[in-house]
Enzyme design. Structure first.
Site, PDB file in Angstrom:
ATOM      1  N   ASP A 185       0.883  -1.157   0.000  1.00  0.00           N
ATOM      2  CA  ASP A 185       0.000   0.000   0.000  1.00  0.00           C
ATOM      3  C   ASP A 185       0.931   1.220   0.000  1.00  0.00           C
ATOM      4  O   ASP A 185       2.116   1.100   0.333  1.00  0.00           O
ATOM      5  CB  ASP A 185      -0.871  -0.030   1.266  1.00  0.00           C
ATOM      6  CG  ASP A 185      -1.718   1.213   1.403  1.00  0.00           C
ATOM      7  OD1 ASP A 185      -2.284   1.652   0.384  1.00  0.00           O
ATOM      8  OD2 ASP A 185      -1.806   1.758   2.523  1.00  0.00           O
ATOM      9  N   LEU A 186       0.414   2.370  -0.384  1.00  0.00           N
ATOM     10  CA  LEU A 186       1.284   3.555  -0.454  1.00  0.00           C
ATOM     11  C   LEU A 186       1.015   4.545   0.692  1.00  0.00           C
ATOM     12  O   LEU A 186       1.885   4.773   1.541  1.00  0.00           O
ATOM     13  CB  LEU A 186       1.094   4.243  -1.817  1.00  0.00           C
ATOM     14  CG  LEU A 186       1.858   5.545  -2.027  1.00  0.00           C
ATOM     15  CD1 LEU A 186       3.362   5.323  -1.969  1.00  0.00           C
ATOM     16  CD2 LEU A 186       1.475   6.175  -3.363  1.00  0.00           C
ATOM     17  N   ASP A 187      -0.215   5.099   0.698  1.00  0.00           N
ATOM     18  CA  ASP A 187      -0.542   6.124   1.702  1.00  0.00           C
ATOM     19  C   ASP A 187      -0.507   5.525   3.111  1.00  0.00           C
ATOM     20  O   ASP A 187      -1.268   4.605   3.405  1.00  0.00           O
ATOM     21  CB  ASP A 187      -1.943   6.700   1.448  1.00  0.00           C
ATOM     22  CG  ASP A 187      -2.046   7.407   0.108  1.00  0.00           C
ATOM     23  OD1 ASP A 187      -1.131   8.181  -0.220  1.00  0.00           O
ATOM     24  OD2 ASP A 187      -3.042   7.193  -0.604  1.00  0.00           O
ATOM     25  N   THR A 232       1.329  10.324   3.776  1.00  0.00           N
ATOM     26  CA  THR A 232       0.283  11.080   3.083  1.00  0.00           C
ATOM     27  C   THR A 232      -1.118  10.838   3.638  1.00  0.00           C
ATOM     28  O   THR A 232      -2.050  11.543   3.239  1.00  0.00           O
ATOM     29  CB  THR A 232       0.276  10.707   1.578  1.00  0.00           C
ATOM     30  OG1 THR A 232       0.461   9.288   1.477  1.00  0.00           O
ATOM     31  CG2 THR A 232       1.385  11.416   0.838  1.00  0.00           C
ATOM     32  N   LYS A 265      -9.328   5.542   5.498  1.00  0.00           N
ATOM     33  CA  LYS A 265      -8.062   4.917   5.080  1.00  0.00           C
ATOM     34  C   LYS A 265      -8.321   3.706   4.189  1.00  0.00           C
ATOM     35  O   LYS A 265      -9.081   2.805   4.555  1.00  0.00           O
ATOM     36  CB  LYS A 265      -7.236   4.489   6.298  1.00  0.00           C
ATOM     37  CG  LYS A 265      -6.585   5.657   6.992  1.00  0.00           C
ATOM     38  CD  LYS A 265      -5.653   5.219   8.096  1.00  0.00           C
ATOM     39  CE  LYS A 265      -5.104   6.434   8.828  1.00  0.00           C
ATOM     40  NZ  LYS A 265      -4.525   6.080  10.113  1.00  0.00           N
ATOM     41  N   SER A 313      -2.181   0.366  -4.298  1.00  0.00           N
ATOM     42  CA  SER A 313      -2.826   1.507  -3.664  1.00  0.00           C
ATOM     43  C   SER A 313      -4.164   1.795  -4.327  1.00  0.00           C
ATOM     44  O   SER A 313      -4.316   1.582  -5.535  1.00  0.00           O
ATOM     45  CB  SER A 313      -1.923   2.744  -3.798  1.00  0.00           C
ATOM     46  OG  SER A 313      -2.605   3.906  -3.366  1.00  0.00           O
ATOM     47  N   ALA A 314      -5.111   2.312  -3.534  1.00  0.00           N
ATOM     48  CA  ALA A 314      -6.404   2.723  -4.091  1.00  0.00           C
ATOM     49  C   ALA A 314      -6.304   4.102  -4.724  1.00  0.00           C
ATOM     50  O   ALA A 314      -7.260   4.588  -5.335  1.00  0.00           O
ATOM     51  CB  ALA A 314      -7.435   2.763  -2.971  1.00  0.00           C
ATOM     52  N   LYS A 338     -10.728  -1.664  -2.265  1.00  0.00           N
ATOM     53  CA  LYS A 338     -10.590  -2.314  -0.957  1.00  0.00           C
ATOM     54  C   LYS A 338     -11.879  -2.043  -0.167  1.00  0.00           C
ATOM     55  O   LYS A 338     -12.444  -0.968  -0.321  1.00  0.00           O
ATOM     56  CB  LYS A 338      -9.377  -1.722  -0.204  1.00  0.00           C
ATOM     57  CG  LYS A 338      -8.066  -1.902  -0.988  1.00  0.00           C
ATOM     58  CD  LYS A 338      -6.914  -1.123  -0.345  1.00  0.00           C
ATOM     59  CE  LYS A 338      -5.702  -1.126  -1.255  1.00  0.00           C
ATOM     60  NZ  LYS A 338      -4.553  -0.347  -0.744  1.00  0.00           N
ATOM     61  N   GLU A 352      -0.037  -3.056   4.764  1.00  0.00           N
ATOM     62  CA  GLU A 352      -1.164  -2.125   4.834  1.00  0.00           C
ATOM     63  C   GLU A 352      -1.248  -1.394   6.168  1.00  0.00           C
ATOM     64  O   GLU A 352      -0.863  -1.942   7.195  1.00  0.00           O
ATOM     65  CB  GLU A 352      -2.474  -2.901   4.683  1.00  0.00           C
ATOM     66  CG  GLU A 352      -3.048  -2.923   3.296  1.00  0.00           C
ATOM     67  CD  GLU A 352      -3.618  -1.573   2.859  1.00  0.00           C
ATOM     68  OE1 GLU A 352      -3.739  -0.658   3.704  1.00  0.00           O
ATOM     69  OE2 GLU A 352      -3.928  -1.433   1.670  1.00  0.00           O
ATOM     70  N   ASP A 353      -1.802  -0.168   6.129  1.00  0.00           N
ATOM     71  CA  ASP A 353      -2.058   0.564   7.378  1.00  0.00           C
ATOM     72  C   ASP A 353      -3.555   0.704   7.642  1.00  0.00           C
ATOM     73  O   ASP A 353      -3.944   1.369   8.598  1.00  0.00           O
ATOM     74  CB  ASP A 353      -1.428   1.961   7.326  1.00  0.00           C
ATOM     75  CG  ASP A 353      -2.140   2.869   6.348  1.00  0.00           C
ATOM     76  OD1 ASP A 353      -2.507   2.384   5.243  1.00  0.00           O
ATOM     77  OD2 ASP A 353      -2.355   4.056   6.665  1.00  0.00           O
TER      78      ASP A 353
END
Ligand code: BG6
Ligand code: MG
Length: 224
Positions: A13-15, A21, A49, A120-121, A151, A175-176
């Site tokens: 995942d990115l953010d 971010t 999120k 990432s979404a 997601k 993932e966060d």
């Protein structure tokens, strides 16, 4: 049960995992919520999120029971305004904004010939990767506009495994968000949750923060 030696790659995942971010998404949505006189709550803070832009707006409007007060056109305009503000915020990112420990972790994976993809979404993911100067680590980035469901559905992480040319059961997803952990689990990959263990209790492996993530620790969780 998988052994670490079976692992072929990592889907990130990115953010909130690679980039700091998540706070910018929150900031940009809070401004919209304030204008609409919708109270910002811890449930909204964690709920947005991982889910896509329009789903985030619907979550916010539904939290105040006002979704029906807006036409589709007005909702599109609100989502666009949020994104315009968000893009101003991410325009300030520099390579220093990679979250603690993550560049080192990417280097470790690269040195161990483990391939990596982005799950990432966010439609802004390629831009953020460029700003952080980490695009080259990844064999590919899932295009969230090309998958059927966001997601918590498995689609984004399933696509990330395809990009890695790997069987999902040999992929570790990081993932966060609770929605993201659900997506990884539904895709039949191994889930690593980064952040509040209470919120991410469905993850197979948990780390309190990005700074705690090392290849040795992931390996020790999978080898027994
Ligand atoms: C996810 C964020 O990574 O991307 C969500 O966690 C966000 O909060 C989603 O809604 C979509 O991002 P974007 O940049 O396409 O609006
Ligand atoms: Mg995230």
């Amino acid at each position: 049960m998988k052994h670490f030696d079976d692992i072929k790659g990592f889907a990130f995942d990115l953010d909130g995992v690679l980039a700091d971010t998540a706070k910018f998404h929150s900031q940009a949505w809070q401004q919209i919520a304030e204008e609409l006189k919708i109270p910002w709550t811890p449930e909204l803070e964690s709920g947005i999120k991982g889910i896509d832009r329009m789903s985030s707006l619907m979550l916010i409007l539904n939290s105040a029971g006002v979704a029906d007060n807006y036409t589709e056109e007005q909702k599109e305009a609100l989502a666009k305004r949020k994104n315009d503000h968000y893009q101003e915020l991410i325009g300030t990112l520099t390579p220093d904004d990679v979250l603690p420990g993550m560049r080192k972790f990417l280097d470790e994976l690269k040195a161990n010939h483990l391939s990596m993809s982005i799950a990432s979404a966010s439609k802004n993911a390629p831009f953020i990767l460029e700003k952080l100067a980490i695009s080259d680590y990844f064999v590919g980035v899932v295009d969230p506009s090309k998958v059927k469901e966001g997601k918590p559905a498995p689609d984004i992480f399933a696509e990330a495994a395809k990009i890695l040319n790997a069987d999902p059961t040999t992929v570790i997803g990081l993932e966060d968000s609770a929605a993201g952990i659900a997506s990884i689990n539904a895709a039949d990959e191994i889930s690593v949750g980064i952040g509040d263990k209470g919120l991410l209790h469905e993850a197979k492996i948990n780390f309190p923060s990005t700074a705690d993530v090392t290849l040795a620790k992931v390996r020790s969780h999978l080898n027994w």
